[in-house]
Design a protein around this motif. Structure first.
Motif, PDB file in Angstrom:
ATOM      1  N   ARG A 191       8.667  10.052  17.778  1.00 50.55           N
ATOM      2  CA  ARG A 191       9.652  10.497  18.759  1.00 50.55           C
ATOM      3  C   ARG A 191      11.044  10.577  18.150  1.00 50.55           C
ATOM      4  NH1 ARG A 191       9.817   6.475  23.350  1.00 50.55           N
ATOM      5  NH2 ARG A 191       7.664   7.188  23.570  1.00 50.55           N
ATOM      6  N   ASP A 232       5.324   7.319  30.493  1.00 49.81           N
ATOM      7  CA  ASP A 232       6.384   6.851  29.611  1.00 49.81           C
ATOM      8  C   ASP A 232       7.619   7.728  29.804  1.00 49.81           C
ATOM      9  OD1 ASP A 232       8.063   6.139  27.580  1.00 49.81           O
ATOM     10  OD2 ASP A 232       6.497   5.963  26.069  1.00 49.81           O
ATOM     11  N   ASP A 234      10.526   7.638  28.338  1.00 53.68           N
ATOM     12  CA  ASP A 234      11.120   8.096  27.080  1.00 53.68           C
ATOM     13  C   ASP A 234      10.357   9.282  26.510  1.00 53.68           C
ATOM     14  OD1 ASP A 234      13.081   6.164  27.190  1.00 53.68           O
ATOM     15  OD2 ASP A 234      11.942   4.703  26.015  1.00 53.68           O
ATOM     16  N   ARG A 237      11.207  12.300  28.578  1.00 50.60           N
ATOM     17  CA  ARG A 237      12.570  12.729  28.279  1.00 50.60           C
ATOM     18  C   ARG A 237      12.611  13.481  26.947  1.00 50.60           C
ATOM     19  NH1 ARG A 237      18.082  11.258  29.094  1.00 50.60           N
ATOM     20  NH2 ARG A 237      19.227  12.793  27.876  1.00 50.60           N
TER      21      ARG A 237
END
Length: 471
Positions: A191, A232, A234, A237
Protein backbone atom coordinates in the motif's frame (compact mmCIF):
# COMPACT_ATOMS: atom_id res chain seq x y z
CA UNK A 1 35.10 14.52 22.84
CA UNK A 2 34.77 12.48 26.00
CA UNK A 3 37.82 11.97 28.18
CA UNK A 4 36.17 9.76 30.79
CA UNK A 5 34.17 6.59 30.39
CA UNK A 6 33.87 5.64 34.07
CA UNK A 7 30.06 5.46 33.89
CA UNK A 8 29.91 3.66 30.59
CA UNK A 9 30.41 0.11 31.91
CA UNK A 10 27.56 0.56 34.35
CA UNK A 11 25.36 1.95 31.59
CA UNK A 12 26.07 -1.04 29.34
CA UNK A 13 25.22 -3.50 32.09
CA UNK A 14 21.99 -1.82 33.18
CA UNK A 15 20.47 0.02 30.17
CA UNK A 16 17.76 -2.11 28.47
CA UNK A 17 18.67 -1.12 24.90
CA UNK A 18 16.85 -3.00 22.16
CA UNK A 19 20.21 -3.80 20.53
CA UNK A 20 22.39 -4.41 23.56
CA UNK A 21 21.66 -7.98 24.62
CA UNK A 22 23.44 -9.58 27.55
CA UNK A 23 25.99 -11.17 25.21
CA UNK A 24 26.67 -7.91 23.40
CA UNK A 25 27.12 -6.10 26.71
CA UNK A 26 29.88 -8.55 27.59
CA UNK A 27 31.48 -7.95 24.19
CA UNK A 28 31.09 -4.20 24.72
CA UNK A 29 32.89 -4.34 28.04
CA UNK A 30 35.63 -6.41 26.44
CA UNK A 31 35.98 -3.81 23.69
CA UNK A 32 36.21 -1.02 26.21
CA UNK A 33 38.95 -2.77 28.10
CA UNK A 34 40.85 -3.61 24.91
CA UNK A 35 41.48 0.00 23.94
CA UNK A 36 38.75 0.63 21.34
CA UNK A 37 36.59 2.57 23.79
CA UNK A 38 36.70 5.82 21.82
CA UNK A 39 34.88 4.46 18.77
CA UNK A 40 32.72 2.14 20.79
CA UNK A 41 31.52 5.05 22.88
CA UNK A 42 30.22 6.54 19.63
CA UNK A 43 28.39 3.26 18.97
CA UNK A 44 26.80 3.48 22.40
CA UNK A 45 25.83 7.10 21.73
CA UNK A 46 24.19 5.92 18.51
CA UNK A 47 22.11 3.27 20.31
CA UNK A 48 21.23 5.67 23.08
CA UNK A 49 20.04 8.18 20.46
CA UNK A 50 17.87 5.50 18.84
CA UNK A 51 16.16 4.91 22.17
CA UNK A 52 15.62 8.64 22.63
CA UNK A 53 14.11 8.83 19.12
CA UNK A 54 11.81 5.88 19.82
CA UNK A 55 10.68 7.64 23.00
CA UNK A 56 10.01 10.82 20.98
CA UNK A 57 12.67 12.70 22.93
CA UNK A 58 13.70 14.49 19.75
CA UNK A 59 15.89 17.11 21.37
CA UNK A 60 17.92 14.53 23.28
CA UNK A 61 18.05 12.26 20.24
CA UNK A 62 19.33 15.07 18.03
CA UNK A 63 22.02 16.16 20.48
CA UNK A 64 23.13 12.56 21.01
CA UNK A 65 23.28 11.78 17.30
CA UNK A 66 25.10 15.07 16.84
CA UNK A 67 27.54 13.99 19.51
CA UNK A 68 28.52 11.08 17.29
CA UNK A 69 29.30 13.33 14.35
CA UNK A 70 29.93 16.89 15.56
CA UNK A 71 33.09 15.79 17.43
CA UNK A 72 34.11 13.65 14.43
CA UNK A 73 34.46 10.51 16.52
CA UNK A 74 33.44 8.14 13.76
CA UNK A 75 34.67 10.28 10.86
CA UNK A 76 38.05 8.54 10.54
CA UNK A 77 36.41 5.10 10.55
CA UNK A 78 32.96 5.78 9.10
CA UNK A 79 33.73 3.69 5.99
CA UNK A 80 35.24 0.86 8.05
CA UNK A 81 33.27 -2.43 7.80
CA UNK A 82 32.89 -2.33 11.57
CA UNK A 83 31.13 1.06 11.57
CA UNK A 84 29.66 1.60 8.09
CA UNK A 85 26.10 0.55 8.99
CA UNK A 86 25.97 2.65 12.14
CA UNK A 87 27.47 5.65 10.36
CA UNK A 88 24.86 5.59 7.57
CA UNK A 89 21.94 5.00 9.93
CA UNK A 90 23.10 7.74 12.32
CA UNK A 91 23.27 10.18 9.40
CA UNK A 92 19.79 9.15 8.27
CA UNK A 93 18.31 9.47 11.73
CA UNK A 94 19.95 12.83 12.38
CA UNK A 95 18.66 14.10 9.00
CA UNK A 96 15.10 13.15 9.99
CA UNK A 97 15.49 15.08 13.23
CA UNK A 98 16.85 18.09 11.37
CA UNK A 99 13.78 18.16 9.11
CA UNK A 100 11.55 18.19 12.19
CA UNK A 101 13.02 21.61 13.05
CA UNK A 102 12.97 22.75 9.38
CA UNK A 103 16.75 22.60 8.99
CA UNK A 104 16.34 21.03 5.56
CA UNK A 105 19.65 22.16 4.10
CA UNK A 106 21.52 20.43 6.92
CA UNK A 107 19.36 17.34 6.45
CA UNK A 108 20.19 17.30 2.74
CA UNK A 109 23.91 17.51 3.49
CA UNK A 110 23.70 14.63 5.97
CA UNK A 111 21.73 12.44 3.57
CA UNK A 112 24.09 13.12 0.67
CA UNK A 113 26.97 12.06 2.89
CA UNK A 114 25.11 8.88 3.87
CA UNK A 115 24.41 8.12 0.20
CA UNK A 116 28.06 8.64 -0.66
CA UNK A 117 29.15 6.21 2.06
CA UNK A 118 26.69 3.57 0.86
CA UNK A 119 27.53 3.83 -2.83
CA UNK A 120 31.31 3.88 -2.34
CA UNK A 121 31.43 0.87 -0.01
CA UNK A 122 31.77 -2.59 -1.56
CA UNK A 123 30.27 -5.13 0.87
CA UNK A 124 31.46 -8.02 -1.29
CA UNK A 125 35.11 -7.01 -1.34
CA UNK A 126 35.03 -5.88 2.31
CA UNK A 127 32.52 -7.86 4.41
CA UNK A 128 30.60 -5.96 7.10
CA UNK A 129 31.15 -6.74 10.79
CA UNK A 130 28.76 -6.15 13.72
CA UNK A 131 30.55 -3.88 16.23
CA UNK A 132 28.35 -4.98 19.12
CA UNK A 133 29.00 -8.67 18.71
CA UNK A 134 32.52 -8.53 17.19
CA UNK A 135 31.60 -11.66 15.25
CA UNK A 136 33.09 -12.84 11.95
CA UNK A 137 31.85 -11.09 8.76
CA UNK A 138 28.06 -10.87 8.36
CA UNK A 139 28.30 -11.57 4.61
CA UNK A 140 24.76 -11.71 3.17
CA UNK A 141 23.09 -10.15 6.23
CA UNK A 142 25.48 -7.23 6.16
CA UNK A 143 24.97 -6.59 2.47
CA UNK A 144 21.19 -6.77 2.93
CA UNK A 145 21.32 -4.27 5.78
CA UNK A 146 23.48 -1.89 3.72
CA UNK A 147 21.00 -2.11 0.81
CA UNK A 148 18.13 -1.43 3.20
CA UNK A 149 19.79 1.63 4.76
CA UNK A 150 20.69 3.08 1.35
CA UNK A 151 17.10 2.63 0.19
CA UNK A 152 15.93 4.56 3.25
CA UNK A 153 18.51 7.26 2.47
CA UNK A 154 17.08 7.64 -1.04
CA UNK A 155 13.55 7.77 0.34
CA UNK A 156 14.48 10.54 2.79
CA UNK A 157 16.35 12.39 0.04
CA UNK A 158 13.20 12.35 -2.09
CA UNK A 159 11.26 14.01 0.74
CA UNK A 160 13.91 16.64 1.47
CA UNK A 161 14.39 17.52 -2.21
CA UNK A 162 10.62 17.96 -2.42
CA UNK A 163 10.58 20.36 0.53
CA UNK A 164 13.47 22.29 -1.06
CA UNK A 165 11.53 22.66 -4.34
CA UNK A 166 13.79 20.42 -6.40
CA UNK A 167 11.16 18.16 -8.02
CA UNK A 168 13.57 16.65 -10.56
CA UNK A 169 15.96 15.32 -7.90
CA UNK A 170 13.04 14.32 -5.71
CA UNK A 171 11.45 12.29 -8.52
CA UNK A 172 14.77 10.61 -9.36
CA UNK A 173 15.27 9.51 -5.74
CA UNK A 174 11.65 8.41 -5.45
CA UNK A 175 11.92 6.29 -8.61
CA UNK A 176 15.14 4.63 -7.45
CA UNK A 177 13.54 3.93 -4.06
CA UNK A 178 10.55 2.24 -5.69
CA UNK A 179 12.78 0.20 -7.99
CA UNK A 180 14.97 -0.99 -5.11
CA UNK A 181 11.92 -1.94 -3.06
CA UNK A 182 10.54 -4.02 -5.92
CA UNK A 183 13.91 -5.77 -6.22
CA UNK A 184 13.78 -6.71 -2.53
CA UNK A 185 16.48 -4.29 -1.41
CA UNK A 186 14.33 -3.33 1.56
CA UNK A 187 11.07 -4.53 3.15
CA UNK A 188 8.08 -3.25 1.19
CA UNK A 189 4.47 -2.57 2.17
CA UNK A 190 2.37 -2.79 -0.99
CA UNK A 191 0.00 0.00 0.00
CA UNK A 192 2.79 2.43 0.88
CA UNK A 193 4.63 1.55 -2.32
CA UNK A 194 1.48 2.20 -4.36
CA UNK A 195 0.93 5.59 -2.72
CA UNK A 196 4.52 6.61 -3.50
CA UNK A 197 4.06 5.44 -7.10
CA UNK A 198 0.94 7.63 -7.35
CA UNK A 199 2.95 10.64 -6.15
CA UNK A 200 5.63 9.95 -8.75
CA UNK A 201 2.95 9.56 -11.43
CA UNK A 202 1.65 13.05 -10.67
CA UNK A 203 5.16 14.45 -11.15
CA UNK A 204 5.37 12.82 -14.58
CA UNK A 205 1.89 14.16 -15.38
CA UNK A 206 3.06 17.69 -14.63
CA UNK A 207 5.95 17.10 -17.02
CA UNK A 208 3.44 15.77 -19.60
CA UNK A 209 5.32 12.47 -19.66
CA UNK A 210 2.19 10.34 -19.71
CA UNK A 211 3.94 7.13 -20.72
CA UNK A 212 5.92 7.03 -17.45
CA UNK A 213 2.93 8.24 -15.42
CA UNK A 214 0.88 5.41 -16.92
CA UNK A 215 3.51 2.88 -15.84
CA UNK A 216 3.52 4.23 -12.27
CA UNK A 217 -0.26 4.07 -11.96
CA UNK A 218 -0.51 0.64 -13.55
CA UNK A 219 2.18 -0.68 -11.19
CA UNK A 220 0.34 0.86 -8.21
CA UNK A 221 -2.89 -0.76 -9.37
CA UNK A 222 -1.15 -4.13 -9.71
CA UNK A 223 0.18 -3.97 -6.15
CA UNK A 224 -3.17 -2.88 -4.72
CA UNK A 225 -5.06 -5.50 -6.71
CA UNK A 226 -7.00 -7.96 -4.65
CA UNK A 227 -8.25 -5.35 -2.16
CA UNK A 228 -11.67 -5.11 -3.83
CA UNK A 229 -14.57 -5.06 -1.40
CA UNK A 230 -12.89 -4.88 1.99
CA UNK A 231 -13.70 -3.60 5.45
CA UNK A 232 -10.20 -2.15 5.76
CA UNK A 233 -10.69 1.62 5.64
CA UNK A 234 -7.06 2.26 4.71
CA UNK A 235 -7.27 -0.20 1.84
CA UNK A 236 -10.47 1.40 0.53
CA UNK A 237 -8.93 4.86 0.87
CA UNK A 238 -5.82 3.79 -1.06
CA UNK A 239 -7.95 2.43 -3.90
CA UNK A 240 -10.07 5.59 -3.94
CA UNK A 241 -6.92 7.73 -4.07
CA UNK A 242 -5.66 5.64 -6.97
CA UNK A 243 -8.91 6.15 -8.87
CA UNK A 244 -8.67 9.89 -8.24
CA UNK A 245 -5.14 10.03 -9.64
CA UNK A 246 -6.19 7.89 -12.62
CA UNK A 247 -8.96 10.43 -13.31
CA UNK A 248 -6.47 13.30 -13.14
CA UNK A 249 -4.23 11.37 -15.52
CA UNK A 250 -6.96 11.02 -18.17
CA UNK A 251 -8.07 14.65 -17.76
CA UNK A 252 -4.51 15.96 -18.16
CA UNK A 253 -3.83 13.59 -21.04
CA UNK A 254 -6.91 14.84 -22.92
CA UNK A 255 -5.78 18.45 -22.48
CA UNK A 256 -2.27 17.66 -23.73
CA UNK A 257 -3.69 15.69 -26.66
CA UNK A 258 -5.50 18.83 -27.83
CA UNK A 259 -2.27 20.85 -27.69
CA UNK A 260 -0.33 18.20 -29.62
CA UNK A 261 -2.90 17.28 -32.26
CA UNK A 262 -1.15 16.63 -35.57
CA UNK A 263 2.29 16.33 -33.97
CA UNK A 264 4.29 13.09 -34.10
CA UNK A 265 4.50 11.53 -30.64
CA UNK A 266 7.91 10.15 -29.71
CA UNK A 267 8.03 6.69 -28.20
CA UNK A 268 9.68 6.64 -24.77
CA UNK A 269 10.70 2.98 -24.74
CA UNK A 270 11.58 3.24 -21.02
CA UNK A 271 10.52 0.50 -18.60
CA UNK A 272 10.45 1.83 -15.05
CA UNK A 273 9.60 -1.32 -13.12
CA UNK A 274 10.99 -4.66 -14.20
CA UNK A 275 8.97 -7.68 -13.14
CA UNK A 276 5.62 -5.89 -12.89
CA UNK A 277 2.89 -7.58 -14.92
CA UNK A 278 1.34 -4.71 -16.87
CA UNK A 279 -2.05 -5.98 -18.04
CA UNK A 280 -2.54 -2.90 -20.22
CA UNK A 281 -0.05 -0.85 -22.16
CA UNK A 282 0.18 2.82 -22.95
CA UNK A 283 -1.46 3.54 -26.30
CA UNK A 284 -0.32 7.13 -26.66
CA UNK A 285 -2.11 10.49 -26.74
CA UNK A 286 -5.58 10.86 -28.25
CA UNK A 287 -5.49 11.39 -31.99
CA UNK A 288 -9.20 11.40 -32.81
CA UNK A 289 -12.70 11.34 -31.34
CA UNK A 290 -12.61 7.58 -30.80
CA UNK A 291 -9.44 7.82 -28.68
CA UNK A 292 -10.85 10.76 -26.75
CA UNK A 293 -14.10 8.94 -26.01
CA UNK A 294 -12.17 5.94 -24.68
CA UNK A 295 -10.12 8.19 -22.38
CA UNK A 296 -13.29 10.01 -21.32
CA UNK A 297 -15.03 6.76 -20.36
CA UNK A 298 -11.96 5.57 -18.41
CA UNK A 299 -11.81 8.89 -16.53
CA UNK A 300 -15.53 8.87 -15.79
CA UNK A 301 -15.31 5.34 -14.37
CA UNK A 302 -12.38 6.36 -12.19
CA UNK A 303 -14.25 9.42 -10.94
CA UNK A 304 -17.35 7.40 -10.06
CA UNK A 305 -15.21 4.90 -8.15
CA UNK A 306 -13.49 7.71 -6.24
CA UNK A 307 -16.80 9.43 -5.44
CA UNK A 308 -18.17 6.15 -4.06
CA UNK A 309 -15.65 6.53 -1.24
CA UNK A 310 -15.41 10.34 -1.00
CA UNK A 311 -19.13 10.89 -0.52
CA UNK A 312 -20.50 14.36 0.13
CA UNK A 313 -21.60 13.44 3.64
CA UNK A 314 -18.26 13.35 5.42
CA UNK A 315 -15.89 14.23 2.58
CA UNK A 316 -17.34 17.54 1.42
CA UNK A 317 -14.14 19.14 0.12
CA UNK A 318 -12.90 15.98 -1.61
CA UNK A 319 -16.30 15.27 -3.16
CA UNK A 320 -16.60 18.78 -4.58
CA UNK A 321 -13.05 18.61 -5.92
CA UNK A 322 -14.04 15.44 -7.77
CA UNK A 323 -17.11 17.21 -9.19
CA UNK A 324 -14.91 20.07 -10.40
CA UNK A 325 -12.52 17.53 -11.95
CA UNK A 326 -15.48 15.93 -13.73
CA UNK A 327 -16.41 19.36 -15.04
CA UNK A 328 -12.87 19.81 -16.38
CA UNK A 329 -13.08 16.37 -18.00
CA UNK A 330 -16.17 17.42 -19.96
CA UNK A 331 -14.41 20.63 -21.04
CA UNK A 332 -11.34 18.73 -22.24
CA UNK A 333 -13.52 16.40 -24.31
CA UNK A 334 -15.13 19.27 -26.25
CA UNK A 335 -12.39 19.79 -28.90
CA UNK A 336 -12.86 16.18 -30.01
CA UNK A 337 -16.64 16.37 -30.31
CA UNK A 338 -18.96 17.64 -33.03
CA UNK A 339 -20.76 20.98 -32.70
CA UNK A 340 -24.08 19.17 -32.26
CA UNK A 341 -22.81 17.30 -29.19
CA UNK A 342 -21.19 20.29 -27.52
CA UNK A 343 -24.44 21.89 -26.37
CA UNK A 344 -25.45 18.60 -24.72
CA UNK A 345 -22.09 18.35 -22.98
CA UNK A 346 -22.39 21.91 -21.64
CA UNK A 347 -25.91 21.12 -20.42
CA UNK A 348 -24.62 18.05 -18.57
CA UNK A 349 -21.91 20.19 -16.99
CA UNK A 350 -24.29 22.84 -15.80
CA UNK A 351 -26.83 20.29 -14.50
CA UNK A 352 -24.10 18.56 -12.48
CA UNK A 353 -22.80 21.85 -11.09
CA UNK A 354 -26.27 23.10 -10.24
CA UNK A 355 -27.07 19.90 -8.33
CA UNK A 356 -23.83 20.17 -6.39
CA UNK A 357 -24.50 23.84 -5.60
CA UNK A 358 -27.95 22.89 -4.28
CA UNK A 359 -26.38 20.21 -2.07
CA UNK A 360 -23.87 22.69 -0.65
CA UNK A 361 -26.33 25.55 -0.32
CA UNK A 362 -29.88 24.15 -0.18
CA UNK A 363 -31.44 27.49 0.89
CA UNK A 364 -29.75 29.49 -1.86
CA UNK A 365 -28.50 31.94 0.77
CA UNK A 366 -24.71 32.01 0.82
CA UNK A 367 -24.71 33.64 4.26
CA UNK A 368 -25.99 30.35 5.66
CA UNK A 369 -23.08 28.33 4.25
CA UNK A 370 -20.33 27.28 6.67
CA UNK A 371 -17.30 29.52 6.21
CA UNK A 372 -15.05 26.58 5.36
CA UNK A 373 -17.24 25.77 2.34
CA UNK A 374 -17.61 29.29 0.94
CA UNK A 375 -14.65 28.75 -1.39
CA UNK A 376 -16.26 25.58 -2.74
CA UNK A 377 -19.58 27.35 -3.33
CA UNK A 378 -17.70 30.14 -5.13
CA UNK A 379 -15.83 27.67 -7.40
CA UNK A 380 -19.01 25.75 -8.29
CA UNK A 381 -20.99 28.96 -8.94
CA UNK A 382 -18.24 30.37 -11.18
CA UNK A 383 -18.03 27.23 -13.31
CA UNK A 384 -21.81 27.13 -13.63
CA UNK A 385 -21.96 30.82 -14.58
CA UNK A 386 -19.40 30.61 -17.38
CA UNK A 387 -21.11 27.47 -18.70
CA UNK A 388 -24.44 29.33 -18.88
CA UNK A 389 -22.60 32.07 -20.77
CA UNK A 390 -21.46 29.54 -23.38
CA UNK A 391 -24.99 28.19 -23.72
CA UNK A 392 -26.28 31.73 -24.30
CA UNK A 393 -23.84 32.13 -27.19
CA UNK A 394 -24.79 28.77 -28.68
CA UNK A 395 -28.59 29.05 -28.38
CA UNK A 396 -30.57 30.43 -31.32
CA UNK A 397 -34.00 30.47 -29.69
CA UNK A 398 -34.52 33.88 -28.01
CA UNK A 399 -36.67 32.55 -25.23
CA UNK A 400 -34.10 29.93 -24.26
CA UNK A 401 -31.30 32.49 -24.58
CA UNK A 402 -33.06 34.66 -22.01
CA UNK A 403 -33.52 31.67 -19.70
CA UNK A 404 -29.85 30.74 -19.94
CA UNK A 405 -28.78 34.37 -19.44
CA UNK A 406 -30.89 34.68 -16.28
CA UNK A 407 -29.41 31.46 -14.92
CA UNK A 408 -25.93 32.81 -15.62
CA UNK A 409 -26.78 36.09 -13.87
CA UNK A 410 -28.02 34.13 -10.87
CA UNK A 411 -24.78 32.11 -10.75
CA UNK A 412 -22.55 35.19 -11.05
CA UNK A 413 -24.61 36.86 -8.30
CA UNK A 414 -23.89 33.83 -6.11
CA UNK A 415 -20.17 34.32 -6.75
CA UNK A 416 -20.48 37.98 -5.68
CA UNK A 417 -22.43 36.98 -2.56
CA UNK A 418 -19.54 34.82 -1.36
CA UNK A 419 -17.60 38.06 -0.82
CA UNK A 420 -20.28 39.57 1.44
CA UNK A 421 -19.16 40.40 4.97
CA UNK A 422 -21.64 38.61 7.25
CA UNK A 423 -21.39 41.32 9.90
CA UNK A 424 -22.31 44.19 7.59
CA UNK A 425 -24.21 42.25 4.87
CA UNK A 426 -22.19 44.19 2.31
CA UNK A 427 -19.46 43.18 -0.11
CA UNK A 428 -16.06 43.47 1.53
CA UNK A 429 -14.15 46.52 0.33
CA UNK A 430 -11.39 46.27 -0.52
CA UNK A 431 -10.82 42.58 -1.23
CA UNK A 432 -7.25 42.02 -0.11
CA UNK A 433 -6.33 39.03 -2.27
CA UNK A 434 -5.59 40.12 -5.86
CA UNK A 435 -7.07 36.97 -7.40
CA UNK A 436 -10.24 37.28 -5.34
CA UNK A 437 -10.55 40.96 -6.24
CA UNK A 438 -10.19 40.12 -9.94
CA UNK A 439 -12.80 37.36 -9.64
CA UNK A 440 -15.27 39.70 -7.92
CA UNK A 441 -14.92 42.44 -10.52
CA UNK A 442 -15.03 39.99 -13.42
CA UNK A 443 -18.24 38.44 -12.05
CA UNK A 444 -19.89 41.86 -11.89
CA UNK A 445 -18.84 42.75 -15.44
CA UNK A 446 -19.97 39.46 -16.88
CA UNK A 447 -23.24 39.68 -15.01
CA UNK A 448 -23.82 43.09 -16.62
CA UNK A 449 -22.93 41.64 -20.01
CA UNK A 450 -25.51 38.87 -19.57
CA UNK A 451 -28.14 41.49 -18.70
CA UNK A 452 -27.31 43.19 -21.98
CA UNK A 453 -28.02 39.98 -23.92
CA UNK A 454 -31.60 39.73 -22.64
CA UNK A 455 -34.02 40.19 -25.52
CA UNK A 456 -37.38 41.90 -24.82
CA UNK A 457 -40.20 39.60 -25.85
CA UNK A 458 -43.93 40.24 -25.93
CA UNK A 459 -45.30 39.69 -22.45
CA UNK A 460 -41.81 39.17 -21.04
CA UNK A 461 -41.63 40.43 -17.46
CA UNK A 462 -37.98 41.43 -18.00
CA UNK A 463 -38.73 43.76 -20.90
CA UNK A 464 -38.91 46.89 -18.72
CA UNK A 465 -35.62 46.01 -16.99
CA UNK A 466 -33.90 45.49 -20.33
CA UNK A 467 -35.28 48.80 -21.61
CA UNK A 468 -34.00 50.60 -18.54
CA UNK A 469 -30.54 49.01 -18.98
CA UNK A 470 -30.37 50.15 -22.60
CA UNK A 471 -31.08 53.72 -21.54
Amino acid sequence: MRNEYSGLVGFLVSFPSRLLTLGSRKSAIANLLSGSSLYFAAVVDYNLALNYADSEENSLASSTFDNVYSIKVLAPVEADPLYILISIDALNQLAILKTSVSDNEKALSLLKHAASLATNFDPIAVPIIDPLEAKPPLAEAGRARLDELYTYTLYYLAQVYGVLNDPVSSAACCLETLQRQLCGKTPMVARAWALDAMTLAQYYMQKENFSLAFQCLTAAETLLEGGGETDDEDERRANADLMWVWARFWVAMLATSVDRLGLVEEEEGIVLFEGVDFKTRWMGLCKNEKDANAAFVAALQSLESAKAFFILDGWVTDHVQLILLTNTLYKNLLPFTSTERRAKIHKRRVDMLTRTAADLNPTGDVSGVHTRYVGLVRAIAWEAAITWEILVEMEMDNKKRNEFALQGIKAFLEVVQTFVDRRTSRVMEPVVDADDSRLLMTSRWRMARLYSTLIPLAGNKHALKVGWLKK
